[in-house]
Design an enzyme around this catalytic site. Structure first.
Site, PDB file in Angstrom:
ATOM      1  N   ARG A  53       0.802  -1.157  -0.061  1.00 36.54           N
ATOM      2  CA  ARG A  53       0.008  -0.103   0.111  1.00 36.54           C
ATOM      3  C   ARG A  53       1.128   1.089   0.045  1.00 36.54           C
ATOM      4  O   ARG A  53       0.574   2.176  -0.869  1.00 36.54           O
ATOM      5  CB  ARG A  53      -1.027  -0.058   1.006  1.00 36.54           C
ATOM      6  CG  ARG A  53      -1.724   1.402   1.271  1.00 36.54           C
ATOM      7  CD  ARG A  53      -2.956   1.453   2.151  1.00 36.54           C
ATOM      8  NE  ARG A  53      -2.921   0.630   3.405  1.00 36.54           N
ATOM      9  CZ  ARG A  53      -1.931   0.670   4.626  1.00 36.54           C
ATOM     10  NH1 ARG A  53      -1.056   2.011   4.505  1.00 36.54           N
ATOM     11  NH2 ARG A  53      -2.003  -0.059   5.620  1.00 36.54           N
ATOM     12  N   TYR A 106     -17.242  16.586 -15.561  1.00 39.87           N
ATOM     13  CA  TYR A 106     -17.478  15.270 -15.674  1.00 39.87           C
ATOM     14  C   TYR A 106     -18.502  15.220 -14.535  1.00 39.87           C
ATOM     15  O   TYR A 106     -18.366  15.547 -13.451  1.00 39.87           O
ATOM     16  CB  TYR A 106     -16.179  14.515 -15.442  1.00 39.87           C
ATOM     17  CG  TYR A 106     -16.529  13.072 -15.137  1.00 39.87           C
ATOM     18  CD1 TYR A 106     -17.165  12.282 -16.234  1.00 39.87           C
ATOM     19  CD2 TYR A 106     -15.961  12.572 -14.042  1.00 39.87           C
ATOM     20  CE1 TYR A 106     -17.032  10.983 -16.247  1.00 39.87           C
ATOM     21  CE2 TYR A 106     -16.234  11.406 -13.839  1.00 39.87           C
ATOM     22  CZ  TYR A 106     -16.833  10.251 -14.648  1.00 39.87           C
ATOM     23  OH  TYR A 106     -16.848   8.982 -14.609  1.00 39.87           O
ATOM     24  N   ASP A 178      -7.986  18.781 -14.424  1.00 35.83           N
ATOM     25  CA  ASP A 178      -8.310  17.181 -15.096  1.00 35.83           C
ATOM     26  C   ASP A 178      -7.763  17.114 -16.539  1.00 35.83           C
ATOM     27  O   ASP A 178      -8.470  17.849 -17.486  1.00 35.83           O
ATOM     28  CB  ASP A 178      -9.752  17.114 -14.780  1.00 35.83           C
ATOM     29  CG  ASP A 178     -10.159  15.663 -15.137  1.00 35.83           C
ATOM     30  OD1 ASP A 178      -9.459  15.074 -16.029  1.00 35.83           O
ATOM     31  OD2 ASP A 178     -11.187  15.152 -14.742  1.00 35.83           O
ATOM     32  N   LYS A 203      -8.723   6.216 -19.308  1.00 33.65           N
ATOM     33  CA  LYS A 203      -9.058   6.719 -20.579  1.00 33.65           C
ATOM     34  C   LYS A 203      -7.675   6.700 -21.397  1.00 33.65           C
ATOM     35  O   LYS A 203      -7.174   5.742 -21.682  1.00 33.65           O
ATOM     36  CB  LYS A 203      -9.469   8.048 -20.430  1.00 33.65           C
ATOM     37  CG  LYS A 203     -10.547   8.227 -19.343  1.00 33.65           C
ATOM     38  CD  LYS A 203     -12.060   7.392 -19.438  1.00 33.65           C
ATOM     39  CE  LYS A 203     -12.634   7.274 -18.323  1.00 33.65           C
ATOM     40  NZ  LYS A 203     -13.276   8.650 -17.869  1.00 33.65           N
TER      41      LYS A 203
HETATM   42  C1  LIG Z   1     -13.638   9.096 -16.332  1.00 33.70           C
HETATM   43  C2  LIG Z   1     -13.337  10.397 -15.999  1.00 33.70           C
HETATM   44  C3  LIG Z   1     -12.982  10.671 -14.798  1.00 33.70           C
HETATM   45  C4  LIG Z   1     -13.300   9.412 -13.578  1.00 33.70           C
HETATM   46  O1  LIG Z   1     -12.167   8.674 -13.569  1.00 33.70           O
HETATM   47  P1  LIG Z   1     -12.674   6.855 -13.295  1.00 33.70           P
HETATM   48  O2  LIG Z   1     -11.263   6.211 -13.683  1.00 33.70           O
HETATM   49  O3  LIG Z   1     -13.737   6.356 -14.169  1.00 33.70           O
HETATM   50  O4  LIG Z   1     -12.709   6.876 -11.866  1.00 33.70           O
HETATM   51  C5  LIG Z   1     -12.711  11.762 -14.111  1.00 33.70           C
HETATM   52  N1  LIG Z   1     -12.675  12.943 -15.148  1.00 33.70           N
HETATM   53  C6  LIG Z   1     -12.904  12.657 -16.561  1.00 33.70           C
HETATM   54  C7  LIG Z   1     -12.767  13.701 -17.460  1.00 33.70           C
HETATM   55  C8  LIG Z   1     -13.307  11.304 -16.940  1.00 33.70           C
HETATM   56  O5  LIG Z   1     -13.483  11.249 -18.142  1.00 33.70           O
END
Ligand SMILES: *Cc1c(COP(=O)(O)O)cnc(C)c1O
Length: 382
Positions: A53, A106, A178, A203
């Site tokens: 961890r 998001y 982000d 992503k």
């Molecule tokens: C998918 C997404 C998230 C969240 O991420 P997870 O891996 O699904 O928890 C945050 N910000 C954006 C822009 C996203 O597309």
């Protein structure tokens, strides 16, 4: 990796944090599927590893690579993008603090603020980040964080990172970006003045729709240390196999993004000419309100494209008629996806200020042959 000579993104993506294994010479970091480590006498740790961890060598390789490709001091890998967001939020905010979030954040980020942070006592305001005066007006003495997403999901809104960094500095707040939609290959927020970058590595960074993960990259070591302390204290770390898959994805990020962008441009050209399609939302279009800012801060305009149909029914029909574009949530993988944000990814924003138009369709344009993708969409639209 010897970084005295500055290396390009493509090189760092393949080598940073990934010296051949000292024991065997393996050119790819092994999957250290292990929870604990033999100590050479109490406290005699080999390479600082005591419990996975706290740290695990496969995760370390990923974290070093993430820091290098975003140009930050410290990278941290989490179990999901939202786990990373939660760790950031609880590290820098206390009850009574205030956060500015994107007016079209998001859906999951909005839910984290509305359903988790707000009941804990952190206030937040959704503000259209393209409107610098509105952001400045929303700043309060308690504002601790300005939370940016650019481009936004699913409306592809653009925010000026350097300008917002200036507002955050004046306010004594931190600027978090982000960077999921752009990826570090197309946009480097830390170089534009951001304090911390967030990724859903699920992503583009992972890129193959085979792993869920998240990351934080801090510009300076002190913030990195506070985040690392809480990563261990809160515990939502990336497991070794997930870290390994993500690291493997990063190696091809640059070539994948080049193709995602080129394919998206071909699709946008077709959509713009198609009589059944209304507005096309893509920051590469000269009439997009954020086009100039995007051109200044991004290397190219990305692989996400949204468009509006004449009705919700028409939008749903297109989503259900494509064959190559798979109907599904998520984005950023090699395969093309199509979805209806209002009923799928952003259903949780229904009835909130962040509700998305019902006639909207979102595409995650993959790296298949552009002609095949265009033909598939044309067939679904006809
Ligand atoms: C998918 C997404 C998230 C969240 O991420 P997870 O891996 O699904 O928890 C945050 N910000 C954006 C822009 C996203 O597309």
């Amino acid at each position: 990796m010897d970084n005295e000579v500055h290396q390009a993104f493509e090189t760092l993506a393949i080598h940073a944090g990934q010296e051949p294994d000292p024991a065997t010479g393996a050119v790819v970091p092994p999957i250290y599927q292990v929870s604990t480590y033999k100590q050479d006498g109490i406290g005699g740790l080999r390479g600082g590893y005591e419990y996975s961890r706290s740290a695990n060598p496969t995760r370390t390789a990923l974290e070093v690579c993430l820091a290098e490709i975003e140009g930050g001091a410290r990278g941290l890998a989490f179990a999901s993008g939202l786990a990373a967001e939660d760790a950031l939020l609880r590290t820098v905010c206390r009850p009574g603090d205030h956060v500015i979030i994107p007016g079209d954040a998001y859906g999951g980020t909005y839910r984290l603020f509305a359903k988790v942070a707000a009941p804990w006592g952190v206030e937040f305001d959704p503000v259209p980040l393209g409107d610098i005066a509105a952001v400045r007006a929303a700043v309060r003495p308690e504002t601790r964080l300005i939370w940016v997403e650019t481009p936004t999901n699913p409306l592809l809104g653009i925010a000026d990172i350097a300008a917002l960094a200036g507002i955050a500095r004046e306010a004594g707040a931190l600027l978090a970006v982000d960077n999921t939609f752009a990826s570090p290959y197309l946009q480097q927020p830390l170089h534009l003045g951001a304090d911390v970058v967030i990724h859903s590595t699920t992503k583009y960074v992972g890129g193959h729709s085979d792993v869920v993960g998240g990351a934080l990259i801090a510009a300076d070591a002190a913030l990195g240390e506070r985040l690392a302390f809480n990563q261990n204290a809160m515990g939502a770390v990336a497991g070794p196999f997930d870290a390994w898959l993500t690291l493997r994805g990063i190696k091809t990020l640059a070539v994948r993004m080049d193709r995602h962008c080129a394919n998206a441009e071909r699709i946008v050209e077709m959509l713009q000419r198609h009589p059944a399609v209304g507005q096309v939302l893509y920051p590469g279009l000269p009439d997009h309100p954020g086009h100039d800012v995007a051109a200044k801060q991004m290397k190219a305009f990305g692989g996400m494209v949204s468009f509006r149909m004449e009705s919700e029914e028409a939008a749903v029909r297109v989503c259900e008629r494509t064959k190559l574009f798979t109907l599904g949530e998520s984005l950023g993988g090699v395969e093309s996806l199509i979805e209806h944000p209002g009923r799928m990814t952003h259903a949780s924003a229904a009835g909130s200020p962040l509700e998305v138009p019902a006639d909207l369709v979102r595409l995650s344009v993959g790296i298949e042959d552009a002609g095949d993708l265009v033909r598939d969409l044309e067939r679904a639209l006809s």
